[in-house]
Design an enzyme around this catalytic site. Sequence first.
Site, PDB file in Angstrom:
ATOM      1  N   HIS A  50      -8.070   2.835   3.776  1.00  0.00           N
ATOM      2  CA  HIS A  50      -8.138   3.435   5.116  1.00  0.00           C
ATOM      3  C   HIS A  50      -9.556   3.394   5.685  1.00  0.00           C
ATOM      4  CE1 HIS A  50      -4.292   5.222   4.078  1.00  0.00           C
ATOM      5  NE2 HIS A  50      -4.199   5.772   5.278  1.00  0.00           N
ATOM      6  N   GLU A  58      -5.451   8.845   9.582  1.00  0.00           N
ATOM      7  CA  GLU A  58      -4.060   8.659  10.013  1.00  0.00           C
ATOM      8  C   GLU A  58      -3.700   9.537  11.199  1.00  0.00           C
ATOM      9  OE1 GLU A  58      -0.942   8.124   7.364  1.00  0.00           O
ATOM     10  OE2 GLU A  58      -2.020   6.510   6.371  1.00  0.00           O
ATOM     11  N   ASP A  67       0.867  -1.186   0.000  1.00  0.00           N
ATOM     12  CA  ASP A  67       0.000   0.000   0.000  1.00  0.00           C
ATOM     13  C   ASP A  67       0.902   1.233   0.000  1.00  0.00           C
ATOM     14  OD1 ASP A  67      -2.354   1.650   0.391  1.00  0.00           O
ATOM     15  OD2 ASP A  67      -1.848   1.806   2.503  1.00  0.00           O
ATOM     16  N   SER A  68       0.294   2.393  -0.202  1.00  0.00           N
ATOM     17  CA  SER A  68       1.053   3.644  -0.117  1.00  0.00           C
ATOM     18  C   SER A  68       1.559   3.871   1.310  1.00  0.00           C
ATOM     19  CB  SER A  68       0.147   4.806  -0.505  1.00  0.00           C
ATOM     20  OG  SER A  68      -0.984   4.825   0.347  1.00  0.00           O
ATOM     21  N   CYS A  85     -11.094   3.081  -0.562  1.00  0.00           N
ATOM     22  CA  CYS A  85      -9.760   3.411  -0.048  1.00  0.00           C
ATOM     23  C   CYS A  85      -9.540   2.495   1.144  1.00  0.00           C
ATOM     24  CB  CYS A  85      -9.694   4.875   0.376  1.00  0.00           C
ATOM     25  SG  CYS A  85      -8.183   5.299   1.272  1.00  0.00           S
ATOM     26  N   CYS A 112      -4.151  -1.223  -2.147  1.00  0.00           N
ATOM     27  CA  CYS A 112      -4.320   0.218  -2.244  1.00  0.00           C
ATOM     28  C   CYS A 112      -5.153   0.472  -3.495  1.00  0.00           C
ATOM     29  CB  CYS A 112      -2.942   0.868  -2.385  1.00  0.00           C
ATOM     30  SG  CYS A 112      -2.974   2.635  -2.698  1.00  0.00           S
TER      31      CYS A 112
HETATM   32  N1  DGL Z   1      -4.870   3.580   1.005  1.00  0.00           N
HETATM   33  C1  DGL Z   1      -4.887   4.306  -0.245  1.00  0.00           C
HETATM   34  C2  DGL Z   1      -5.996   3.750  -1.159  1.00  0.00           C
HETATM   35  O1  DGL Z   1      -6.557   2.681  -0.902  1.00  0.00           O
HETATM   36  C3  DGL Z   1      -5.107   5.801  -0.097  1.00  0.00           C
HETATM   37  C4  DGL Z   1      -4.118   6.600   0.688  1.00  0.00           C
HETATM   38  C5  DGL Z   1      -3.195   7.451  -0.169  1.00  0.00           C
HETATM   39  O2  DGL Z   1      -3.650   8.438  -0.776  1.00  0.00           O
HETATM   40  O3  DGL Z   1      -2.012   7.113  -0.239  1.00  0.00           O
HETATM   41  O4  DGL Z   1      -6.329   4.360  -2.141  1.00  0.00           O
END
Ligand code: DGL
Length: 278
Positions: free
Chosen positions: A193, A159, A15-16, A191, A78
Site C-alpha cells: 500500500h 484505503e 494480494d490481501s 507493504c 503482498c
Molecule cells: N498489502 C499488504 C502487504 O503488502 C498489507 C495489507 C494487509 O494487512 O492486508 O503487506
Amino acid sequence: MITFPKPIQPIGIFDSGIGGLTVARAITRLLPNEKIIYFGDTAHMPYGEKSAEAIKHYSLKIAEFLMFKNCKMIVIACNTASAAGYKAVLKHTGMKDLVVNVIDPAAEFVVKNYYRKKIGVIATKRTVSSNVYSKRISHLDPVADVSQLATPLLAPMIEEGFYNNKISQTIINSYLSKSKLGDIDALILGCTHYPLIKNEIQKFYGKKVAVIDSSEVVANHVKSVLEKHNLLNPGSKFGLSKADKQFFVSDYTQSFEETSKIFFEEKVKLKQFNIWED
Ligand code: DGL
C-alpha cells in the site's frame, strides 16, 4: 502443476486486497505485452492482523485459482503473504522461481545499493513479527543493521483515502520519528500500500534517506525471471485487449472498485469471485 508454460499465458498476481495493484501497475508499465490476472482477497483483509497459518491457507487457495487460470508465473504482491505463505506456495505449486515474492528482490536491492548501511523497514504487524526482512537481508550481508517498525495504521488509512493531507502526514511523521528508525540510510516500504504515501515519507526525510518502493524492484525481477525462462510475451500486432487484464476480488464493494483506480492508476473493473465456497 504447470508443465511447460508458454509466453502468451498470463502473470498471476495476488494480494490481501487492492494494495498489490501498485505491483501490478509497475509490472504492466515495464512489461506492457503481459496479460495479468489479479486476485485481491478483500474478504480476508487485512492480512497484517491474521495468523501465519490463516495467511498460508489463503495463499495456497489463491495460488490454486491462479494455476487454474493457467498463469505462467505467480507474483505474491503482498509482503505479509510473502512472509507467511511464500514457502508453502513454492512447495505446493512446484513452480520454483516462477513464484515471486516481494521481499527477496527488495532485500537483494538494498544489499546491492546500501551495503553495510543502516536499513529501516516499515510494514504490517505480521510482516514485522516474522522478522523476514532482517533474516533475508542478513543472509546476504551478515553485518547488515536492519530495524523494523510495525505501522498498522498506514494501510487502512490509505484505503480510506487519507493520504497527501494533514492527517496522513501527522500519522506518518509520528511513526517515522520513533527512535527505532533513527539514523537510517534507506527505508524499505514493506507493504504494497505504501507507494501511495512515498512522497509524504520522502518529505519527512528530505534527501537524507533513500525511500525504496519495492514495486519497481519487483517488476524488474519479474522481467529477468521471464527472460531467463524465455517466457516474455512478445505481444501481438493487435496489442492487448481489455480482457487481457482481469481483476478478481473475493468480496466486491463499489468502494474497492473506486479505490482500485488510485492504486492501479487506471480504471479497474473488479469481478467478484468466491474461491472459499467448497
Ligand atoms: N498489502 C499488504 C502487504 O503488502 C498489507 C495489507 C494487509 O494487512 O492486508 O503487506
